[in-house]
Design a protein around this motif. Sequence first.
Motif, PDB file in Angstrom:
ATOM      1  N   VAL A  22       0.853  -1.185   0.000  1.00 58.10           N
ATOM      2  CA  VAL A  22       0.000   0.000   0.000  1.00 58.10           C
ATOM      3  C   VAL A  22       0.889   1.236   0.000  1.00 58.10           C
ATOM      4  O   VAL A  22       1.749   1.386   0.879  1.00 58.10           O
ATOM      5  CB  VAL A  22      -0.939   0.016   1.222  1.00 58.10           C
ATOM      6  CG1 VAL A  22      -1.793   1.266   1.216  1.00 58.10           C
ATOM      7  CG2 VAL A  22      -1.812  -1.228   1.230  1.00 58.10           C
ATOM      8  N   ARG A  23       0.705   2.113  -0.986  1.00 61.04           N
ATOM      9  CA  ARG A  23       1.507   3.315  -1.082  1.00 61.04           C
ATOM     10  C   ARG A  23       1.200   4.250   0.075  1.00 61.04           C
ATOM     11  O   ARG A  23       0.037   4.503   0.397  1.00 61.04           O
ATOM     12  CB  ARG A  23       1.232   4.014  -2.415  1.00 61.04           C
ATOM     13  CG  ARG A  23       2.150   5.206  -2.678  1.00 61.04           C
ATOM     14  CD  ARG A  23       1.859   5.782  -4.047  1.00 61.04           C
ATOM     15  NE  ARG A  23       2.730   6.907  -4.325  1.00 61.04           N
ATOM     16  CZ  ARG A  23       2.686   7.616  -5.446  1.00 61.04           C
ATOM     17  NH1 ARG A  23       1.795   7.299  -6.387  1.00 61.04           N
ATOM     18  NH2 ARG A  23       3.518   8.628  -5.614  1.00 61.04           N
ATOM     19  N   ASN A  24       2.269   4.755   0.729  1.00 61.23           N
ATOM     20  CA  ASN A  24       2.121   5.641   1.893  1.00 61.23           C
ATOM     21  C   ASN A  24       1.246   4.989   2.956  1.00 61.23           C
ATOM     22  O   ASN A  24       0.421   5.650   3.595  1.00 61.23           O
ATOM     23  CB  ASN A  24       1.526   6.992   1.478  1.00 61.23           C
ATOM     24  CG  ASN A  24       2.418   7.746   0.507  1.00 61.23           C
ATOM     25  OD1 ASN A  24       3.648   7.643   0.576  1.00 61.23           O
ATOM     26  ND2 ASN A  24       1.807   8.476  -0.400  1.00 61.23           N
ATOM     27  N   GLY A  25       1.443   3.683   3.143  1.00 64.44           N
ATOM     28  CA  GLY A  25       0.586   2.939   4.068  1.00 64.44           C
ATOM     29  C   GLY A  25       0.672   3.437   5.495  1.00 64.44           C
ATOM     30  O   GLY A  25      -0.350   3.545   6.179  1.00 64.44           O
ATOM     31  N   ALA A  26       1.890   3.772   5.964  1.00 70.50           N
ATOM     32  CA  ALA A  26       2.051   4.206   7.354  1.00 70.50           C
ATOM     33  C   ALA A  26       1.297   5.504   7.615  1.00 70.50           C
ATOM     34  O   ALA A  26       0.608   5.651   8.633  1.00 70.50           O
ATOM     35  CB  ALA A  26       3.534   4.368   7.680  1.00 70.50           C
ATOM     36  N   ASP A  27       1.414   6.470   6.695  1.00 69.47           N
ATOM     37  CA  ASP A  27       0.708   7.740   6.868  1.00 69.47           C
ATOM     38  C   ASP A  27      -0.803   7.544   6.789  1.00 69.47           C
ATOM     39  O   ASP A  27      -1.563   8.164   7.547  1.00 69.47           O
ATOM     40  CB  ASP A  27       1.157   8.736   5.801  1.00 69.47           C
ATOM     41  CG  ASP A  27       2.619   9.135   5.959  1.00 69.47           C
ATOM     42  OD1 ASP A  27       3.133   9.006   7.090  1.00 69.47           O
ATOM     43  OD2 ASP A  27       3.235   9.552   4.959  1.00 69.47           O
ATOM     44  N   ARG A  28      -1.213   6.698   5.869  1.00 74.02           N
ATOM     45  CA  ARG A  28      -2.655   6.456   5.727  1.00 74.02           C
ATOM     46  C   ARG A  28      -3.201   5.716   6.948  1.00 74.02           C
ATOM     47  O   ARG A  28      -4.321   5.969   7.392  1.00 74.02           O
ATOM     48  CB  ARG A  28      -2.918   5.662   4.454  1.00 74.02           C
ATOM     49  CG  ARG A  28      -2.589   6.421   3.184  1.00 74.02           C
ATOM     50  CD  ARG A  28      -2.783   5.576   1.947  1.00 74.02           C
ATOM     51  NE  ARG A  28      -4.195   5.212   1.767  1.00 74.02           N
ATOM     52  CZ  ARG A  28      -4.627   4.436   0.781  1.00 74.02           C
ATOM     53  NH1 ARG A  28      -3.762   3.939  -0.102  1.00 74.02           N
ATOM     54  NH2 ARG A  28      -5.906   4.157   0.661  1.00 74.02           N
ATOM     55  N   GLU A  84      -6.402   5.940  11.948  1.00 80.23           N
ATOM     56  CA  GLU A  84      -6.533   5.805  13.391  1.00 80.23           C
ATOM     57  C   GLU A  84      -6.992   7.108  14.027  1.00 80.23           C
ATOM     58  O   GLU A  84      -7.786   7.093  14.969  1.00 80.23           O
ATOM     59  CB  GLU A  84      -5.198   5.352  13.982  1.00 80.23           C
ATOM     60  CG  GLU A  84      -4.824   3.921  13.623  1.00 80.23           C
ATOM     61  CD  GLU A  84      -3.457   3.534  14.149  1.00 80.23           C
ATOM     62  OE1 GLU A  84      -2.737   4.439  14.638  1.00 80.23           O
ATOM     63  OE2 GLU A  84      -3.101   2.344  14.057  1.00 80.23           O
ATOM     64  N   ARG A  85      -6.505   8.223  13.514  1.00 83.24           N
ATOM     65  CA  ARG A  85      -6.930   9.509  14.060  1.00 83.24           C
ATOM     66  C   ARG A  85      -8.415   9.766  13.814  1.00 83.24           C
ATOM     67  O   ARG A  85      -9.112  10.325  14.661  1.00 83.24           O
ATOM     68  CB  ARG A  85      -6.100  10.637  13.437  1.00 83.24           C
ATOM     69  CG  ARG A  85      -4.682  10.733  13.967  1.00 83.24           C
ATOM     70  CD  ARG A  85      -3.920  11.830  13.256  1.00 83.24           C
ATOM     71  NE  ARG A  85      -2.612  12.045  13.852  1.00 83.24           N
ATOM     72  CZ  ARG A  85      -1.701  12.887  13.368  1.00 83.24           C
ATOM     73  NH1 ARG A  85      -1.981  13.588  12.270  1.00 83.24           N
ATOM     74  NH2 ARG A  85      -0.540  13.037  13.962  1.00 83.24           N
ATOM     75  N   ARG A  86      -8.892   9.367  12.644  1.00 85.50           N
ATOM     76  CA  ARG A  86     -10.295   9.615  12.311  1.00 85.50           C
ATOM     77  C   ARG A  86     -11.253   8.669  13.020  1.00 85.50           C
ATOM     78  O   ARG A  86     -12.397   9.030  13.280  1.00 85.50           O
ATOM     79  CB  ARG A  86     -10.494   9.498  10.792  1.00 85.50           C
ATOM     80  CG  ARG A  86      -9.888  10.630   9.989  1.00 85.50           C
ATOM     81  CD  ARG A  86     -10.355  10.578   8.541  1.00 85.50           C
ATOM     82  NE  ARG A  86      -9.954   9.338   7.899  1.00 85.50           N
ATOM     83  CZ  ARG A  86      -8.820   9.169   7.220  1.00 85.50           C
ATOM     84  NH1 ARG A  86      -7.949  10.170   7.138  1.00 85.50           N
ATOM     85  NH2 ARG A  86      -8.540   8.016   6.642  1.00 85.50           N
TER      86      ARG A  86
END
Length: 227
Positions: A3-9, A14-16
Amino acid sequence: MHVRNGADRQLGWERRTELPLLVASVLFLFCYAVRVLNQGSDPFWRDLAMAVALLIWLLFAVDYGVRLVLSDQGLRFVRTHWLDTVVLVLPLLRPLRMVNTYETLQRRRDRPRLSLYARVMAYAGITSVLLSFAAALAVYQQERDAPGATIVTFGDSVWWACSAITTVGYGDVTPVTPLGRVFAVFLMACGLALLGAVTGSFSSWLIQVFAREDKERPPGSAGSPGV
């Protein structure tokens, strides 16, 4: 699957979802309480509570699956997030994830509102209350119709849970069913851990306060070293 940019996503997800999932956790516990405590002749409310609880559990499963995919860790996610895995299998243990909720919410602020020691004690206190209530419901469900049971009312179960999590253990009411005793062992283990966390945090806070007072005391004053 990568998954591209998986950590940021994953962090954004989690924040949402952390606050909605926290509300869902409380609602799940409420539905379980209705299911256990409502023993009237009309089964409508019990069936409704069961349906809502299943929907909430499905929400937990979807959240777990999304985070598993976004983490890009595969099955290693199960090992590194073992608490999430346990909570998914046993939703009544959802109060144990409160520390994750708190850390996620604190990422939205520059600095925490409470000190480290206050945070630990607040987390331990709230978790103790929620775990005791959940354990009281679970044990009451198992014990109320068991032969030779001493926990025959929900009040008995709450009294037992309070004595178990505080490690007092009066022994006047005790579980007699195998599953009830499993719940008892788990609650006592959690009680020891939470009591240790609170005691350790309080002791560290006292040491910090006394050390600060020693540093602020003028040299040569009464009680200072060397006098």
